[in-house]
Write a protein that holds these residues in place. Structure first.
Motif, PDB file in Angstrom:
ATOM      1  N   ALA A 224       0.817  -1.209   0.000  1.00 19.98           N
ATOM      2  CA  ALA A 224       0.000   0.000   0.000  1.00 19.98           C
ATOM      3  C   ALA A 224       0.854   1.264   0.000  1.00 19.98           C
ATOM      4  O   ALA A 224       0.489   2.256  -0.630  1.00 19.98           O
ATOM      5  N   SER A 225       1.990   1.229   0.713  1.00 18.25           N
ATOM      6  CA  SER A 225       2.754   2.471   0.863  1.00 18.25           C
ATOM      7  C   SER A 225       3.765   2.689  -0.254  1.00 18.25           C
ATOM      8  O   SER A 225       3.944   3.821  -0.705  1.00 18.25           O
ATOM      9  N   ALA A 226       4.459   1.640  -0.683  1.00 11.72           N
ATOM     10  CA  ALA A 226       5.533   1.832  -1.659  1.00 11.72           C
ATOM     11  C   ALA A 226       5.428   0.881  -2.854  1.00 11.72           C
ATOM     12  O   ALA A 226       5.771   1.258  -3.975  1.00 11.72           O
ATOM     13  N   GLY A 227       4.961  -0.354  -2.617  1.00  9.88           N
ATOM     14  CA  GLY A 227       4.978  -1.371  -3.672  1.00  9.88           C
ATOM     15  C   GLY A 227       4.098  -1.024  -4.859  1.00  9.88           C
ATOM     16  O   GLY A 227       4.565  -1.034  -6.016  1.00  9.88           O
ATOM     17  N   PHE A 228       2.837  -0.711  -4.591  1.00 13.97           N
ATOM     18  CA  PHE A 228       1.930  -0.414  -5.704  1.00 13.97           C
ATOM     19  C   PHE A 228       2.376   0.827  -6.492  1.00 13.97           C
ATOM     20  O   PHE A 228       2.397   0.799  -7.725  1.00 13.97           O
ATOM     21  N   PRO A 229       2.748   1.948  -5.788  1.00 13.72           N
ATOM     22  CA  PRO A 229       3.220   3.104  -6.579  1.00 13.72           C
ATOM     23  C   PRO A 229       4.458   2.775  -7.426  1.00 13.72           C
ATOM     24  O   PRO A 229       4.536   3.172  -8.594  1.00 13.72           O
ATOM     25  N   ALA A 230       5.410   2.018  -6.834  1.00 13.73           N
ATOM     26  CA  ALA A 230       6.636   1.708  -7.584  1.00 13.73           C
ATOM     27  C   ALA A 230       6.333   0.808  -8.776  1.00 13.73           C
ATOM     28  O   ALA A 230       6.838   1.033  -9.891  1.00 13.73           O
ATOM     29  N   LEU A 231       5.495  -0.195  -8.574  1.00 13.98           N
ATOM     30  CA  LEU A 231       5.216  -1.133  -9.672  1.00 13.98           C
ATOM     31  C   LEU A 231       4.277  -0.511 -10.705  1.00 13.98           C
ATOM     32  O   LEU A 231       4.335  -0.864 -11.888  1.00 13.98           O
ATOM     33  N   ALA A 232       3.425   0.414 -10.278  1.00 13.60           N
ATOM     34  CA  ALA A 232       2.598   1.136 -11.257  1.00 13.60           C
ATOM     35  C   ALA A 232       3.492   1.993 -12.145  1.00 13.60           C
ATOM     36  O   ALA A 232       3.278   2.099 -13.354  1.00 13.60           O
ATOM     37  N   TRP A 233       4.511   2.592 -11.526  1.00 11.96           N
ATOM     38  CA  TRP A 233       5.466   3.378 -12.314  1.00 11.96           C
ATOM     39  C   TRP A 233       6.241   2.464 -13.274  1.00 11.96           C
ATOM     40  O   TRP A 233       6.482   2.824 -14.422  1.00 11.96           O
ATOM     41  N   MET A 234       6.591   1.268 -12.790  1.00 11.98           N
ATOM     42  CA  MET A 234       7.359   0.338 -13.618  1.00 11.98           C
ATOM     43  C   MET A 234       6.590  -0.108 -14.854  1.00 11.98           C
ATOM     44  O   MET A 234       7.109  -0.128 -15.968  1.00 11.98           O
ATOM     45  N   SER A 235       5.325  -0.488 -14.656  1.00 10.21           N
ATOM     46  CA  SER A 235       4.615  -1.193 -15.723  1.00 10.21           C
ATOM     47  C   SER A 235       3.484  -0.396 -16.359  1.00 10.21           C
ATOM     48  O   SER A 235       3.034  -0.745 -17.439  1.00 10.21           O
ATOM     49  N   TYR A 236       3.008   0.627 -15.691  1.00  8.56           N
ATOM     50  CA  TYR A 236       1.823   1.324 -16.216  1.00  8.56           C
ATOM     51  C   TYR A 236       2.010   2.831 -16.240  1.00  8.56           C
ATOM     52  O   TYR A 236       1.020   3.578 -16.179  1.00  8.56           O
ATOM     53  N   GLY A 237       3.253   3.296 -16.298  1.00  5.51           N
ATOM     54  CA  GLY A 237       3.502   4.729 -16.384  1.00  5.51           C
ATOM     55  C   GLY A 237       2.976   5.505 -15.181  1.00  5.51           C
ATOM     56  O   GLY A 237       2.615   6.673 -15.307  1.00  5.51           O
ATOM     57  N   GLY A 238       2.872   4.840 -14.021  1.00  2.00           N
ATOM     58  CA  GLY A 238       2.395   5.506 -12.805  1.00  2.00           C
ATOM     59  C   GLY A 238       0.892   5.452 -12.628  1.00  2.00           C
ATOM     60  O   GLY A 238       0.379   5.980 -11.635  1.00  2.00           O
ATOM     61  N   ASP A 239       0.166   4.835 -13.556  1.00  4.36           N
ATOM     62  CA  ASP A 239      -1.300   4.779 -13.477  1.00  4.36           C
ATOM     63  C   ASP A 239      -1.716   3.632 -12.549  1.00  4.36           C
ATOM     64  O   ASP A 239      -1.733   2.459 -12.939  1.00  4.36           O
ATOM     65  N   ARG A 240      -2.043   3.967 -11.288  1.00  8.56           N
ATOM     66  CA  ARG A 240      -2.373   2.909 -10.318  1.00  8.56           C
ATOM     67  C   ARG A 240      -3.712   2.261 -10.637  1.00  8.56           C
ATOM     68  O   ARG A 240      -3.933   1.092 -10.318  1.00  8.56           O
ATOM     69  N   GLU A 241      -4.628   3.020 -11.238  1.00  8.28           N
ATOM     70  CA  GLU A 241      -5.917   2.418 -11.609  1.00  8.28           C
ATOM     71  C   GLU A 241      -5.697   1.292 -12.618  1.00  8.28           C
ATOM     72  O   GLU A 241      -6.367   0.255 -12.561  1.00  8.28           O
ATOM     73  N   ALA A 242      -4.749   1.512 -13.551  1.00 13.89           N
ATOM     74  CA  ALA A 242      -4.457   0.473 -14.547  1.00 13.89           C
ATOM     75  C   ALA A 242      -3.874  -0.766 -13.868  1.00 13.89           C
ATOM     76  O   ALA A 242      -4.189  -1.908 -14.244  1.00 13.89           O
ATOM     77  N   LEU A 243      -3.033  -0.538 -12.856  1.00 17.39           N
ATOM     78  CA  LEU A 243      -2.456  -1.674 -12.121  1.00 17.39           C
ATOM     79  C   LEU A 243      -3.558  -2.473 -11.406  1.00 17.39           C
ATOM     80  O   LEU A 243      -3.594  -3.700 -11.481  1.00 17.39           O
ATOM     81  N   PHE A 244      -4.481  -1.769 -10.739  1.00 16.21           N
ATOM     82  CA  PHE A 244      -5.550  -2.478 -10.033  1.00 16.21           C
ATOM     83  C   PHE A 244      -6.486  -3.156 -11.026  1.00 16.21           C
ATOM     84  O   PHE A 244      -7.043  -4.229 -10.736  1.00 16.21           O
ATOM     85  N   ALA A 245      -6.656  -2.549 -12.215  1.00  9.79           N
ATOM     86  CA  ALA A 245      -7.489  -3.188 -13.234  1.00  9.79           C
ATOM     87  C   ALA A 245      -6.854  -4.503 -13.696  1.00  9.79           C
ATOM     88  O   ALA A 245      -7.552  -5.484 -13.962  1.00  9.79           O
ATOM     89  N   ALA A 246      -5.519  -4.514 -13.755  1.00 10.69           N
ATOM     90  CA  ALA A 246      -4.837  -5.755 -14.133  1.00 10.69           C
ATOM     91  C   ALA A 246      -5.054  -6.833 -13.078  1.00 10.69           C
ATOM     92  O   ALA A 246      -5.252  -8.008 -13.392  1.00 10.69           O
ATOM     93  N   LEU A 247      -5.020  -6.428 -11.791  1.00 10.04           N
ATOM     94  CA  LEU A 247      -5.218  -7.406 -10.716  1.00 10.04           C
ATOM     95  C   LEU A 247      -6.664  -7.927 -10.701  1.00 10.04           C
ATOM     96  O   LEU A 247      -6.906  -9.110 -10.467  1.00 10.04           O
ATOM     97  N   ALA A 248      -7.599  -7.020 -10.950  1.00 13.70           N
ATOM     98  CA  ALA A 248      -9.012  -7.408 -10.858  1.00 13.70           C
ATOM     99  C   ALA A 248      -9.569  -7.875 -12.188  1.00 13.70           C
ATOM    100  O   ALA A 248     -10.675  -8.410 -12.240  1.00 13.70           O
ATOM    101  N   GLY A 249      -8.845  -7.666 -13.270  1.00 14.32           N
ATOM    102  CA  GLY A 249      -9.361  -7.981 -14.603  1.00 14.32           C
ATOM    103  C   GLY A 249      -9.808  -6.687 -15.254  1.00 14.32           C
ATOM    104  O   GLY A 249     -10.487  -5.875 -14.631  1.00 14.32           O
TER     105      GLY A 249
END
Lengths: 519, 102
Positions: A224-249
């Motif tokens: 919640a504090s560092a992992g999601f922001p860092a990995l959203a930056w890595m794979s989705y250009g910082g778009d956390r909604e896109a990262l959660f969409a990948a997790l949820a479908g």
């Protein structure tokens, strides 16, 4: 234990000691609040005094949800979330498009379909304002982020998780007789030896649990504090909604064509049959459109660690996906991440595993506080005396403040209640414990706070009854054991605190001297 | 016997490596692992596996920094890990976006 060279053994002892002393009190607060939070659902059932016997998501929902959607402005129908609220009510949350300015409407729907409460406004303001469930929600939030604003609160609990991991692994390596320690408690020995036995015994019992708890807790907090922001930056250009969409479908292609809503009751019945367990959460996305989806999250069926997530077409009611973990199909990563929640919350085997988790959490608390006192017993300076006093204030002030939170919750119920009363009760009790801990002679701090906690807990059933909550007769007549069993449990814990206060008061008549362990 | 200057330096290097060093290296390792992992059938392995691995990576770096007889070797190992992971992150951001969802 692991046989190590003397130098490495000394370093591990130092790691174990300094981790416990430097972060021990933080660790204790996180573990102690987690021990209580494990039983949040049971505490919620007790504190809200619910007498209805049918879970809200197992009732007929379609008519009530349909009315809520029709009554809401079109801009607030993007998602409709359904969950069980306290007092056996259905919580309906309607939200507009996501974003920092998102608005919404929250409804509390009674078992007969009547809307008991309606809150509308900015989503951030109306969330988490459920008066009957305020006590359980407060206890969970206290554990998850210690009431420190996100993301810093998650980082603080993440540090505590890593400290617990370091302390548990170093403890495993340095304890010479781990299996023997599980059964060794020399009551008649000198106080220092008994205290060490108690620390070793509690630590040995809690060791595997502490590792599991530390790993899973660290994963949640650091995600919640560092992992999601860092990995959203890595794979989705910082778009956390896109990262959660990948997790949820990902959502289906947009199709705003109006379409009739699928029969929600038929969908829920199908989901319950397929999942083999009760639904716990439902999300309707874009209801009334051709691209609508209904996602039903179910509890784990008997004998399973993770539950089903079923995705239906929101217009036709056809089942589209049946997922068992994160992601649309099974994968190593989805399965591993899906295991974190049941292992952390201890709810994988019903009440038995939750009670076991709470008991092991208690062992971790005993090991943490006992470890700090063992460390202090070998030191003789002003800083050690100060830490000893802080340990007494935090160690016993936290249960006292938790009792204060419950008292504040019940005191506020006749006037409508809410989170403010619970928080005020906690803060007032914490302040009183701190003042008493500073003002009283050191030898009186422990017995005084123990006695105050015992008295406060013993008054809770009476406060609950005075607040208009059901008595034992009404609860037993309705077949709800949560109310009387909650009262009995609270009274038993109160008796335990009073029992520890009395002999401690008699034993601690000699003045405290730094360098001597305070029992 | 009071600790010598070399002993104090040894403790300081270990403290820096086990504290902020392990934290930075863990974050870089999580990002590097995310860059290196294939998406997997659900397309989420580069997100979930690094997060689950995070506490294990931190524990390995922390205990290595504390227990390795030569702190300089522990520092070199951490630096090497950071360099490899930074290179993986740089390669990812120099190329196409990954973790595509099927």
């Amino acid at each position: 234990m692991i046989r190590l060279p003397a130098r490495e053994h000394r370093r591990l002892v130092a790691i174990h000691g300094w981790t416990g002393v430097g972060l021990g009190l933080l660790l204790y607060v996180v573990v102690a609040t987690g021990t209580v939070a494990v039983l949040a659902r049971e505490i919620g059932a007790w504190s809200s005094g619910t007498l209805a016997t049918r879970a809200p998501l197992s009732r007929a929902l379609d008519a009530a949800v349909g009315r809520a959607i029709v009554d809401a402005p079109p801009g607030l129908r993007d998602t409709v979330d359904l969950s069980a609220a306290a007092d056996d009510r259905l919580a309906v949350s309607l939200r507009g498009p996501a974003g920092p300015d998102a608005r919404g409407i929250d409804l509390d729907v009674a078992p007969d379909g009547a809307v008991l409460r309606r809150r509308d406004g900015p989503a951030a303001d109306i969330e988490d304002a459920d008066p009957p469930g305020a006590l359980a929600a407060f206890l969970v939030d206290l554990h998850v982020r210690l009431y420190v604003p996100a993301p810093w609160g998650y980082a603080v609990t993440g540090v505590a998780g890593l400290a617990l991991l370091a302390a548990a692994l170093s403890g495993f390596a340095i304890h010479r007789h781990l299996l023997k320690d599980i059964f060794t408690l020399r009551r008649g020995a000198r106080p220092g030896l008994t205290a060490r036995d108690r620390h070793n015994m509690a630590g040995a019992w809690a060791l595997p649990f502490a590792v599991v708890l530390a790993v899973t807790g660290s994963v949640f907090s650091w995600s919640a504090s560092a992992g999601f922001p860092a990995l959203a930056w890595m794979s989705y250009g910082g778009d956390r909604e896109a990262l959660f969409a990948a997790l949820a479908g990902p959502p289906p292609p947009a199709d705003p064509t109006p379409a009739p809503r699928a029969d929600l009751d038929a969908v829920m019945a199908d989901a319950a049959a397929r999942a083999g367990a009760a639904p716990t959460y439902v999300r309707l996305a874009r209801p009334g459109r051709a691209d609508a989806r209904i996602t039903v999250y179910a509890a784990p069926p008997a004998g399973a660690l993770t539950g089903h997530t079923l995705v239906y077409d929101g217009a036709s009611g056809t089942l589209l996906e049946d997922r068992r973990a994160f992601g649309r199909v099974a994968s190593v990563g989805g399965t591993l991440y899906g295991l974190m929640a049941p292992l952390h919350f201890g709810d994988f085997a019903g009440p038995a595993s939750k009670v076991a988790w709470a008991a092991l959490g208690l062992c971790s608390c005993v090991a943490t506080l006992g470890g700090i006192r063992l460390w202090l017993a070998r030191r003789d300076d002003r800083a050690s005396a100060l830490l000893d006093r802080c340990t007494a204030i935090v160690g016993l002030g936290l249960p006292f403040a938790t009792a204060g939170a419950a008292a504040g919750f019940f005191a506020g119920l006749p006037g409508g209640g809410g989170p403010g009363w619970t928080e005020a009760g906690f803060l007032a009790a914490a302040a009183a414990a701190t003042v008493a801990g500073i003002a009283l002679p050191r030898r009186r701090v422990g017995p005084a706070l123990s006695a105050a906690t015992g008295i406060g807990l013993a008054l809770l059933p009476a406060l609950r009854w005075a607040a208009g909550e059901p008595g034992w007769g009404a609860a037993l007549a309705a077949g709800r054991l949560a109310v009387p069993s909650g009262d009995v449990a609270v009274l038993a814990i109160a008796a335990a605190f009073l029992w520890t206060a009395a002999p401690a008061a008699m034993r601690d008549r000699r003045p405290f001297r730094p360098g001597r362990a305070v029992p | 016997m009071p600790p010598s200057t070399a002993d104090r330096r040894d403790v300081l290097v270990r403290a820096l490596l086990a504290g902020p060093g392990a934290a930075v290296a863990t974050l870089l390792a999580v990002m590097g692992l995310s860059a290196a992992l294939p998406p997997g059938p659900a397309g989420i392995d580069p997100i979930t596996i690094p997060l689950v691995a995070l506490p294990f990576i931190w524990a390995a770096l922390f205990f290595h920094a504390c227990l390795d007889p030569a702190p300089r070797r522990a520092a070199l190992a951490s630096l090497a890990l950071c360099a490899v992971c930074a290179a993986l992150v740089a390669l990812r951001h120099g190329g196409a976006p990954a973790a595509a969802v099927p």
